[in-house]
Design a protein around this motif. Structure first.
Motif, PDB file in Angstrom:
ATOM      1  N   LYS A   4       0.831  -1.210   0.000  1.00  0.00           N
ATOM      2  CA  LYS A   4       0.000   0.000   0.000  1.00  0.00           C
ATOM      3  C   LYS A   4       0.865   1.259   0.000  1.00  0.00           C
ATOM      4  N   ALA A   5       2.000   1.205   0.687  1.00  0.00           N
ATOM      5  CA  ALA A   5       2.908   2.350   0.759  1.00  0.00           C
ATOM      6  C   ALA A   5       3.780   2.482  -0.492  1.00  0.00           C
ATOM      7  N   MET A  63      -9.303   1.246 -10.569  1.00  0.00           N
ATOM      8  CA  MET A  63      -8.402   0.947  -9.451  1.00  0.00           C
ATOM      9  C   MET A  63      -7.151   1.817  -9.493  1.00  0.00           C
ATOM     10  N   TRP A  64      -6.805   2.325 -10.674  1.00  0.00           N
ATOM     11  CA  TRP A  64      -5.515   2.966 -10.863  1.00  0.00           C
ATOM     12  C   TRP A  64      -5.579   4.481 -10.945  1.00  0.00           C
ATOM     13  N   ILE A  65      -6.739   5.077 -10.656  1.00  0.00           N
ATOM     14  CA  ILE A  65      -6.778   6.539 -10.586  1.00  0.00           C
ATOM     15  C   ILE A  65      -5.986   6.981  -9.356  1.00  0.00           C
ATOM     16  N   THR A  66      -5.513   8.189  -9.380  1.00  0.00           N
ATOM     17  CA  THR A  66      -4.639   8.688  -8.314  1.00  0.00           C
ATOM     18  C   THR A  66      -5.223   8.478  -6.923  1.00  0.00           C
ATOM     19  N   ALA A  67      -6.497   8.788  -6.738  1.00  0.00           N
ATOM     20  CA  ALA A  67      -7.101   8.749  -5.402  1.00  0.00           C
ATOM     21  C   ALA A  67      -7.593   7.370  -4.973  1.00  0.00           C
ATOM     22  N   SER A  68      -7.466   6.367  -5.825  1.00  0.00           N
ATOM     23  CA  SER A  68      -7.986   5.044  -5.476  1.00  0.00           C
ATOM     24  C   SER A  68      -7.194   4.414  -4.334  1.00  0.00           C
ATOM     25  N   GLY A  69      -7.895   3.815  -3.419  1.00  0.00           N
ATOM     26  CA  GLY A  69      -7.257   3.077  -2.334  1.00  0.00           C
ATOM     27  C   GLY A  69      -6.564   1.811  -2.814  1.00  0.00           C
ATOM     28  N   ASN A  70      -6.817   1.410  -4.045  1.00  0.00           N
ATOM     29  CA  ASN A  70      -6.182   0.217  -4.616  1.00  0.00           C
ATOM     30  C   ASN A  70      -4.972   0.550  -5.485  1.00  0.00           C
ATOM     31  N   GLY A  80       0.497   8.703 -10.089  1.00  0.00           N
ATOM     32  CA  GLY A  80       0.067  10.060  -9.772  1.00  0.00           C
ATOM     33  C   GLY A  80       0.309  10.494  -8.345  1.00  0.00           C
ATOM     34  N   LYS A  81       1.018   9.678  -7.567  1.00  0.00           N
ATOM     35  CA  LYS A  81       1.256   9.993  -6.156  1.00  0.00           C
ATOM     36  C   LYS A  81       2.739  10.213  -5.890  1.00  0.00           C
ATOM     37  N   GLY A  82       3.033  10.879  -4.785  1.00  0.00           N
ATOM     38  CA  GLY A  82       4.406  11.023  -4.309  1.00  0.00           C
ATOM     39  C   GLY A  82       5.372  11.492  -5.380  1.00  0.00           C
TER      40      GLY A  82
END
Length: 146
Positions: free
Chosen positions: A20-21, A44-51, A57-59
């Protein structure tokens, strides 16, 4: 192939939090669609998805603009998925989802290697039984031939 890989075996909770990290080089994942539509996998792969354990798109990847059109993941993939979710024309919707799938596969971060199977036997004497692509079995209309 010349790949050297060190396998880091962990108990499930530790593995899930590590994945998850985004703290991995290669990790396994499994998913069964919640409903019979490709968007069940694609969103599942959008930036804000928990999956979104790939961290698209993060970090460190938030400002990366290498997705084929010089835009970020949010401006490319997230925007495309948002359009899919508001498109009512089925032909256009499936074309857009195929485009999203191409973007996702072009990253090289997702590598489908196994598909769950659902093998079962059903007597030819049974009429009215059916199984959905998600593996749900329905017997409410089933009858048995004599």
């Amino acid at each position: 192939y010349g790949i050297t890989l060190k396998v880091d075996v962990r108990e499930r909770a530790s593995f899930l939090s590590t994945r998850k990290a985004g703290d991995y080089s290669v990790a396994r994942n499994g998913w069964v669609g919640d409903y019979n539509d490709p968007i069940s996998f694609l969103d599942m792969w959008i930036t804000a998805s928990g999956n979104n354990d790939c961290q698209f798109g993060k970090g460190d990847h938030k400002d990366y603009v290498g997705y084929g059109d010089g835009k970020t993941w949010a401006d490319t993939y997230d925007a495309l998925i948002a359009t899919v979710k508001t498109t009512t024309d089925p032909v256009q919707r499936f074309e857009l989802m195929h485009k999203a799938e191409d973007i996702l596969m072009d990253t090289g971060a997702i590598c489908p290697i196994y598909y769950y199977t659902d093998i079962y036997m059903c007597s030819s004497r049974i009429n009215g039984f059916f199984s959905t692509p998600l593996g749900i079995k329905y017997f409410m209309y089933a009858t048995v031939k004599e």
